[in-house]
Design a protein around this motif. Structure first.
Motif, PDB file in Angstrom:
ATOM      1  N   MET A  78       0.839  -1.204   0.000  1.00  0.00           N
ATOM      2  CA  MET A  78       0.000   0.000   0.000  1.00  0.00           C
ATOM      3  C   MET A  78       0.873   1.252   0.000  1.00  0.00           C
ATOM      4  N   ARG A  79       1.987   1.231   0.722  1.00  0.00           N
ATOM      5  CA  ARG A  79       2.900   2.374   0.702  1.00  0.00           C
ATOM      6  C   ARG A  79       3.402   2.618  -0.711  1.00  0.00           C
ATOM      7  N   ARG A  80       3.829   1.565  -1.389  1.00  0.00           N
ATOM      8  CA  ARG A  80       4.333   1.722  -2.763  1.00  0.00           C
ATOM      9  C   ARG A  80       3.261   2.292  -3.693  1.00  0.00           C
ATOM     10  N   ILE A  81       2.039   1.805  -3.541  1.00  0.00           N
ATOM     11  CA  ILE A  81       0.943   2.282  -4.385  1.00  0.00           C
ATOM     12  C   ILE A  81       0.686   3.767  -4.127  1.00  0.00           C
ATOM     13  N   LEU A  82       0.624   4.162  -2.869  1.00  0.00           N
ATOM     14  CA  LEU A  82       0.365   5.562  -2.525  1.00  0.00           C
ATOM     15  C   LEU A  82       1.508   6.471  -2.963  1.00  0.00           C
ATOM     16  N   VAL A  83       2.730   6.015  -2.791  1.00  0.00           N
ATOM     17  CA  VAL A  83       3.886   6.824  -3.202  1.00  0.00           C
ATOM     18  C   VAL A  83       3.921   6.941  -4.719  1.00  0.00           C
ATOM     19  N   ASP A  84       3.698   5.845  -5.428  1.00  0.00           N
ATOM     20  CA  ASP A  84       3.675   5.898  -6.897  1.00  0.00           C
ATOM     21  C   ASP A  84       2.583   6.839  -7.387  1.00  0.00           C
ATOM     22  N   HIS A  85       1.416   6.783  -6.750  1.00  0.00           N
ATOM     23  CA  HIS A  85       0.315   7.671  -7.131  1.00  0.00           C
ATOM     24  C   HIS A  85       0.700   9.139  -6.896  1.00  0.00           C
ATOM     25  N   ALA A  86       1.303   9.406  -5.748  1.00  0.00           N
ATOM     26  CA  ALA A  86       1.709  10.778  -5.428  1.00  0.00           C
ATOM     27  C   ALA A  86       2.780  11.268  -6.410  1.00  0.00           C
ATOM     28  N   LYS A  87       3.706  10.401  -6.778  1.00  0.00           N
ATOM     29  CA  LYS A  87       4.750  10.793  -7.736  1.00  0.00           C
ATOM     30  C   LYS A  87       4.149  11.087  -9.098  1.00  0.00           C
ATOM     31  N   THR A  88       3.196  10.268  -9.515  1.00  0.00           N
ATOM     32  CA  THR A  88       2.528  10.495 -10.804  1.00  0.00           C
ATOM     33  C   THR A  88       1.790  11.828 -10.787  1.00  0.00           C
ATOM     34  N   ARG A  89       1.081  12.075  -9.709  1.00  0.00           N
ATOM     35  CA  ARG A  89       0.346  13.347  -9.564  1.00  0.00           C
ATOM     36  C   ARG A  89       1.308  14.525  -9.591  1.00  0.00           C
ATOM     37  N   PHE A  90       2.430  14.380  -8.913  1.00  0.00           N
ATOM     38  CA  PHE A  90       3.442  15.425  -8.871  1.00  0.00           C
ATOM     39  C   PHE A  90       3.996  15.691 -10.276  1.00  0.00           C
ATOM     40  N   ARG A  91       4.312  14.621 -11.018  1.00  0.00           N
ATOM     41  CA  ARG A  91       4.840  14.778 -12.387  1.00  0.00           C
ATOM     42  C   ARG A  91       3.820  15.481 -13.275  1.00  0.00           C
ATOM     43  N   GLU A  92       2.546  15.100 -13.148  1.00  0.00           N
ATOM     44  CA  GLU A  92       1.510  15.711 -13.969  1.00  0.00           C
ATOM     45  C   GLU A  92       1.391  17.207 -13.684  1.00  0.00           C
ATOM     46  N   LYS A  93       1.462  17.587 -12.436  1.00  0.00           N
ATOM     47  CA  LYS A  93       1.361  19.004 -12.083  1.00  0.00           C
ATOM     48  C   LYS A  93       2.597  19.781 -12.508  1.00  0.00           C
ATOM     49  N   ARG A  94       3.732  19.084 -12.628  1.00  0.00           N
ATOM     50  CA  ARG A  94       4.981  19.734 -13.018  1.00  0.00           C
ATOM     51  C   ARG A  94       5.190  19.666 -14.531  1.00  0.00           C
ATOM     52  N   GLY A  95       4.166  19.240 -15.261  1.00  0.00           N
ATOM     53  CA  GLY A  95       4.272  19.190 -16.710  1.00  0.00           C
ATOM     54  C   GLY A  95       5.091  18.021 -17.218  1.00  0.00           C
ATOM     55  N   GLY A  96       5.027  16.890 -16.519  1.00  0.00           N
ATOM     56  CA  GLY A  96       5.721  15.695 -16.986  1.00  0.00           C
ATOM     57  C   GLY A  96       7.111  15.528 -16.416  1.00  0.00           C
ATOM     58  N   THR A  97       7.566  16.440 -15.586  1.00  0.00           N
ATOM     59  CA  THR A  97       8.883  16.323 -14.989  1.00  0.00           C
ATOM     60  C   THR A  97       8.933  15.061 -14.144  1.00  0.00           C
ATOM     61  N   THR A  98      10.007  14.321 -14.266  1.00  0.00           N
ATOM     62  CA  THR A  98      10.119  13.079 -13.506  1.00  0.00           C
ATOM     63  C   THR A  98      10.977  13.236 -12.267  1.00  0.00           C
ATOM     64  N   THR A  99      11.584  14.382 -12.096  1.00  0.00           N
ATOM     65  CA  THR A  99      12.389  14.587 -10.899  1.00  0.00           C
ATOM     66  C   THR A  99      11.910  15.827 -10.185  1.00  0.00           C
ATOM     67  N   GLY A 100      12.262  15.921  -8.945  1.00  0.00           N
ATOM     68  CA  GLY A 100      11.878  17.089  -8.159  1.00  0.00           C
ATOM     69  C   GLY A 100      12.193  16.827  -6.711  1.00  0.00           C
ATOM     70  N   SER A 101      12.179  17.865  -5.936  1.00  0.00           N
ATOM     71  CA  SER A 101      12.417  17.692  -4.514  1.00  0.00           C
ATOM     72  C   SER A 101      11.174  18.149  -3.770  1.00  0.00           C
ATOM     73  N   LEU A 102      11.173  17.892  -2.494  1.00  0.00           N
ATOM     74  CA  LEU A 102      10.018  18.296  -1.693  1.00  0.00           C
ATOM     75  C   LEU A 102       9.861  19.803  -1.668  1.00  0.00           C
ATOM     76  N   ASN A 103      10.944  20.540  -1.905  1.00  0.00           N
ATOM     77  CA  ASN A 103      10.850  21.994  -1.945  1.00  0.00           C
ATOM     78  C   ASN A 103       9.983  22.464  -3.106  1.00  0.00           C
ATOM     79  N   ASP A 104       9.889  21.646  -4.161  1.00  0.00           N
ATOM     80  CA  ASP A 104       9.074  22.002  -5.317  1.00  0.00           C
ATOM     81  C   ASP A 104       7.580  21.988  -4.999  1.00  0.00           C
ATOM     82  N   PHE A 105       7.179  21.356  -3.910  1.00  0.00           N
ATOM     83  CA  PHE A 105       5.758  21.313  -3.575  1.00  0.00           C
ATOM     84  C   PHE A 105       5.200  22.703  -3.299  1.00  0.00           C
ATOM     85  N   ASP A 106       6.038  23.644  -2.865  1.00  0.00           N
ATOM     86  CA  ASP A 106       5.561  25.007  -2.641  1.00  0.00           C
ATOM     87  C   ASP A 106       5.030  25.601  -3.943  1.00  0.00           C
ATOM     88  N   VAL A 107       5.676  25.279  -5.058  1.00  0.00           N
ATOM     89  CA  VAL A 107       5.286  25.796  -6.365  1.00  0.00           C
ATOM     90  C   VAL A 107       3.913  25.262  -6.779  1.00  0.00           C
TER      91      VAL A 107
END
Length: 191
Positions: A78-107
């Motif tokens: 379940m942790r892997r599923i939730l983390v993968d989902h969060a990473k996918t959501r993060f990439r989508e909001k960042r325009g497909g970027t596959t990398t980022g740090s937690l500091n990028d969440f402010d943006v």
């Protein structure tokens, strides 16, 4: 449940049929408890998390020791599923970027993060750092936070007393919060 897990592992398909409603309902209850702590409007529902985890668990070739071991492995799934989902959501909001740090969440304008509103990616990163320092504490938090294991279940799974579980969970939570919110510890008090 332990006998059914053993029978299923030995190839008894009827054991899996009898076990499925027990496992599925317990996983749904655990996932619901976890999802209540997630941010409002989370796009992943508890049922979807459970379904995906259940499919993966059924496909695994694991020597199930007992009920607690099964739910410990389920917690990791379940942790892997939730983390993968969060990473996918993060990439989508960042325009497909596959990398980022937690500091990028402010943006991303996710709003202010309070002690009760911590993102799953923050928890995952902090757990990875904790695992490097103290694997047992990281495992306890993972099993409790993502898997919904009670202190009693943690005690049985890890073969320690419930008092030890309580003490170590509190220690691990404090450590993780310091990792997630180091700036809060350094900010001067307003006069």
């Amino acid at each position: 449940m332990t006998r059914l897990l053993s029978a299923w592992q030995s190839g008894d398909t009827r054991a899996l049929e009898r076990l499925t409603p027990l496992i599925y309902e317990e996983l749904r209850n655990r996932a619901r408890r976890y999802m209540k702590r997630e941010r409002p409007g989370h796009t992943l529902q508890a049922t979807a998390v459970v379904h995906e985890a259940f499919v993966k668990l059924v496909e695994m070739n694991v020597s199930w020791q007992d009920r607690a071991h099964f739910f410990a492995v389920a917690a990791r799934q379940m942790r892997r599923i939730l983390v993968d989902h969060a990473k996918t959501r993060f990439r989508e909001k960042r325009g497909g970027t596959t990398t980022g740090s937690l500091n990028d969440f402010d943006v991303l304008e996710l709003g202010p993060v309070t002690a009760g509103d911590i993102d799953v990616l923050e928890i995952d990163e902090a757990l990875q750092r904790l695992a490097g320092n103290n694997p047992r504490l990281a495992e306890m938090v993972e099993l409790h936070y993502f898997g919904g294991l009670t202190y009693q279940e943690l005690s049985e799974t890890l073969k320690v007393s419930e008092a030890t579980v309580d003490r170590e969970i509190r220690l691990a939570k404090a450590w993780i919060l310091r990792q997630i919110r180091p700036q809060r510890n350094r900010e001067p008090e307003a006069s």
